[in-house]
Design a protein around this motif. Structure first.
Motif, PDB file in Angstrom:
ATOM      1  N   THR A  46      39.299  40.415  40.855  1.00 43.09           N
ATOM      2  CA  THR A  46      40.475  41.153  41.321  1.00 43.09           C
ATOM      3  C   THR A  46      41.712  40.826  40.503  1.00 43.09           C
ATOM      4  O   THR A  46      42.408  41.717  40.001  1.00 43.09           O
ATOM      5  CB  THR A  46      40.739  40.858  42.808  1.00 43.09           C
ATOM      6  N   ASP A  47      42.004  39.531  40.366  1.00 44.61           N
ATOM      7  CA  ASP A  47      43.195  39.126  39.610  1.00 44.61           C
ATOM      8  C   ASP A  47      43.067  39.507  38.146  1.00 44.61           C
ATOM      9  O   ASP A  47      44.051  39.916  37.513  1.00 44.61           O
ATOM     10  CB  ASP A  47      43.421  37.613  39.740  1.00 44.61           C
ATOM     11  N   PHE A  48      41.855  39.366  37.590  1.00 44.76           N
ATOM     12  CA  PHE A  48      41.628  39.715  36.189  1.00 44.76           C
ATOM     13  C   PHE A  48      41.841  41.212  35.979  1.00 44.76           C
ATOM     14  O   PHE A  48      42.468  41.634  35.001  1.00 44.76           O
ATOM     15  CB  PHE A  48      40.216  39.310  35.781  1.00 44.76           C
ATOM     16  N   ASP A  49      41.337  42.018  36.901  1.00 47.70           N
ATOM     17  CA  ASP A  49      41.495  43.470  36.791  1.00 47.70           C
ATOM     18  C   ASP A  49      42.968  43.859  36.840  1.00 47.70           C
ATOM     19  O   ASP A  49      43.414  44.754  36.105  1.00 47.70           O
ATOM     20  CB  ASP A  49      40.734  44.171  37.912  1.00 47.70           C
ATOM     21  N   ALA A  50      43.731  43.180  37.706  1.00 47.15           N
ATOM     22  CA  ALA A  50      45.155  43.487  37.809  1.00 47.15           C
ATOM     23  C   ALA A  50      45.890  43.091  36.534  1.00 47.15           C
ATOM     24  O   ALA A  50      46.765  43.825  36.049  1.00 47.15           O
ATOM     25  CB  ALA A  50      45.753  42.769  39.019  1.00 47.15           C
ATOM     26  N   LEU A  51      45.518  41.923  35.977  1.00 46.95           N
ATOM     27  CA  LEU A  51      46.174  41.433  34.766  1.00 46.95           C
ATOM     28  C   LEU A  51      45.903  42.343  33.585  1.00 46.95           C
ATOM     29  O   LEU A  51      46.788  42.613  32.771  1.00 46.95           O
ATOM     30  CB  LEU A  51      45.688  40.011  34.460  1.00 46.95           C
TER      31      LEU A  51
END
Length: 681
Positions: free
Chosen positions: A313-318
């Protein structure tokens, strides 16, 4: 798409031998930083950066051999670029030990990198005779070529540009021109051999006239972005012009992800009409398959910590600013880019090597549950003479020398209400912690560390120190307290300064010699007692017993059986002792100043330890611990990577040893052959 589990391969099949030159991602998982490996059609090449854990990732990867890596290029002075270089050098030396054509590994770096390598060779590998002959360290500014690959290097502010030009592919016969020339088949052989033929009508046909227009020499570029302020300057650099007349196919980008995924960097990427590879720690990337397989089986029946499944999730947002760019890909372990086209290998991305992120081991798990049927165990009243107490002990590495596909080098996490500590930190200790706790869980553990204990200077016990120190400083703003031999001070301080990881060093020798210093430090460290004994191993190495609350844990580090250590750890709750070799190799073990299985068990008996856990097994026992021909009392357990020992489960671990042959029958047969024992069936 062809996918395969590398640990199931008896040998590397043809589809894993690179038919053409190309580059391949190694690492780039949540636990391991990314590196870029160039290989030619003979599977030989060089590595661009070698962060912590890369050596182990290469071991597990199909078609890759450390012995085939001739050079390592570090793009900058950073722990994610240099940490695995010593381990790769040591493993490569052993792989090439019997080769008459062995050559030294050449490491290219800036002055701080070269200083780190010199210090590591002199200090950590002082006992490895001739090791310095196996690694040559050179100034990266002098790098012009590696074999037939030409290299251009430029600096832009705090950023680096490296371009690698491959040889121009030989021109081939144009089939249309050959047909138009109307050359009889009987003359074609002479044409190819002599370069020209004369037809019956007197026409002279030259081979050179029939060749296709040769393709430009391919090249790829590596950008290491040191600062967001450098983007505008880099955007003004003519990347295509680094090798005039060549063809740029791929640009690989190293740097902070917040910079590489910024809107400003997106604009730069959009202006470069080539394929781009963002080198990152991708949570969806593959981890070690063998590690996953062993962990899945044992964690289904024993209190082994299951591997953490990271969220993207965080990687996709970044990475969302770049997600709609079709020419941009994010690094994934073993993702490959071919720089030539071949008969069966198209130019560009190749998925051949990608391994499933979440393989299903249900068949193996079902079998393990059928095999493992332990009887209820209760501790013997004679053995446990007092109330047993034990901190939580998580074994992050249980082998020696360098990591294998099955086990990591030494590292033990100790957690209790009184203190949190790590006992020795071989390469990738932090990576192992990330594998079982996730990044946020690992940050929480490191942030509350009271101290890191290093028993001696050998790299398999200290090679992961700096990544822990860096993360601790990031979490707390304070230097990490390290209890270590005074002999390590110069190397630790130099390395900490090089990679930006402040440390607070406390000499084990001084703690041992001065009761006042020891008493003062015990209060600061959150413990009630620390008892040291000089180890019988390398110069200035130590054994330790730590007491806090109502528990006492003794840890041998590396040593021969040691009477002083027996006294220091007297009546401990848990003894963690090295058992590098099987008992039948006592002479070999003594020559290397290590302990055998039976000797370690005897130390536990003499010490009066409630329980003994054996670890630090030789690389010859990477699949299974040395159990053939050994006798284990019922208070002895054998360590596995990710094994978690608590007050409530230590009896379970002691009872698990007898089931290992049935759980891993093929590995047990291999161990019997290795030990010279004939099968009974």
């Amino acid at each position: 798409m062809h996918r395969v589990f590398p640990s199931l391969l008896k040998k590397v099949p043809p589809q894993f031998l690179m038919a053409v030159a190309g580059v391949q991602v190694v690492g780039g998982t949540p636990a391991i930083p990314p590196s870029l490996l160039y290989t030619d059609s003979n599977n030989r090449g060089f590595l661009i950066n070698a962060g912590e854990g890369i050596q182990r990732m290469i071991l597990e990867s199909p078609g890759l051999r450390i012995a085939n890596i001739t050079d390592i290029i570090t793009t900058r002075t950073h722990w994610d670029c240099v940490a695995s270089v010593p381990g790769i050098g040591l493993f490569r030396r052993d792989q090439l030990a019997q080769s008459a054509n062995s050559t030294a590994l050449t490491v290219w770096g800036e002055e701080p990198v070269r200083r780190f390598m010199r210090s590591t060779q002199l200090d950590c590998f002082a006992d490895e005779r001739g090791f310095e002959r196996h690694i040559m360290v050179k100034d990266v500014d002098d790098l012009e070529a590696i074999g037939d690959v030409r290299v251009e290097r430029r600096s832009v502010g705090n950023s680096k540009i490296l371009a690698f030009s491959l040889p121009q592919k030989s021109a081939t016969i144009d089939k249309a021109k050959l047909a138009k020339a109307n050359i009889p088949k009987t003359l074609r052989s002479a044409l190819f051999k002599k370069g020209e033929v004369t037809l019956e009508n007197g026409t002279v046909v030259r081979k050179s006239d029939l060749l296709e227009q040769p393709e430009p020499a391919p090249f790829f570029t590596v950008l290491d972005i040191g600062s967001k302020d450098d983007i505008s300057q880099i955007a003004g650099t003519d990347l295509d012009g680094l090798f005039p007349g060549g063809q740029l196919h791929l640009v690989a980008h190293f740097g902070d992800m917040s910079v590489l995924c910024s809107d400003q960097y997106r604009d730069f990427l959009s202006s470069q009409p080539v394929d781009h590879l963002i080198m990152c720690r991708n949570p969806t990337s593959n981890i070690l398959f063998t590690c996953m397989q062993r962990n899945a089986i044992l964690s289904s029946i024993l209190p082994l910590v299951p591997l953490y499944t990271p969220s993207s999730t965080d990687f996709d947002a970044l990475t969302s600013p770049l997600s709609d760019l079709p020419f941009v890909r994010f690094s994934e372990h073993l993702l490959r880019y071919n720089l030539y086209s071949g008969r069966k290998t198209p130019l560009g991305w190749s998925e051949t090597f990608v391994i499933p992120s979440n393989p299903d081991f249900q068949t193996e798990i079902t079998l393990a549950k059928k095999v493992y049927q332990p009887a209820e165990r209760k501790p013997s009243p004679k053995r446990v003479k007092r109330t047993f107490r034990c901190p939580d002990l998580t074994f992050l590495g249980t082998t020696s020398t360098y990591s294998s596909t099955y086990r990591n080098v030494s590292g033990i996490l100790l957690e209790s209400q009184e203190c949190t500590a790590i006992l020795d930190a071989g390469e990738m200790t932090l990576g192992q912690l990330i594998r079982v706790r996730g990044m946020e869980g690992a940050r929480e553990v490191i942030g509350k560390l009271n101290f890191l204990y290093l028993s001696h200077i050998h790299f398999d016990h200290c090679g992961g120190t700096m990544s822990i120190a860096r993360l601790y400083h990031e979490m707390t703003g304070e230097p990490l307290t390290i209890l270590c031999p005074g002999r390590m001070f110069i190397w630790l301080r130099d390395t900490a300064e090089t990679v930006g990881a402040p440390v607070n060093l406390i000499s084990l020798g001084e703690l041992h010699a001065d009761p006042a210093i020891r008493k003062d430090q015990e209060g600061k460290l959150g413990i009630s007692g620390i008892y040291l004994a000089p180890a019988m191993h390398t110069r200035d190495s130590w054994c330790v017993a730590i007491e806090a609350g109502d528990w006492k844990v003794a840890y041998s580090g590396d040593t021969l059986p040691n009477p002083e250590f027996v006294a220091a750890g007297k009546d401990c709750d848990v003894l963690i002792h090295e058992a590098t070799h099987q008992s039948s190799l006592a002479d070999q073990s003594a020559a290397k100043k290590h302990t055998t299985v039976s000797q370690a068990v005897e130390v536990g008996r003499e010490m009066g330890a409630s329980y003994t856990i054996l670890t630090h097994f030789s690389l010859r026992y990477q699949k299974l611990p040395p159990i053939v021909g050994e006798s284990f009392p019922d208070n002895v357990a054998l360590a596995h990577d990710f094994m978690c020992v608590t007050e409530g489960n230590i009896e379970t671990w002691c009872g698990a040893t007898s089931f290992l042959p049935a759980l891993f029958p093929e590995q047990y047969k291999d161990l019997m052959k290795q030990s010279g024992v004939k099968e009974s069936l």
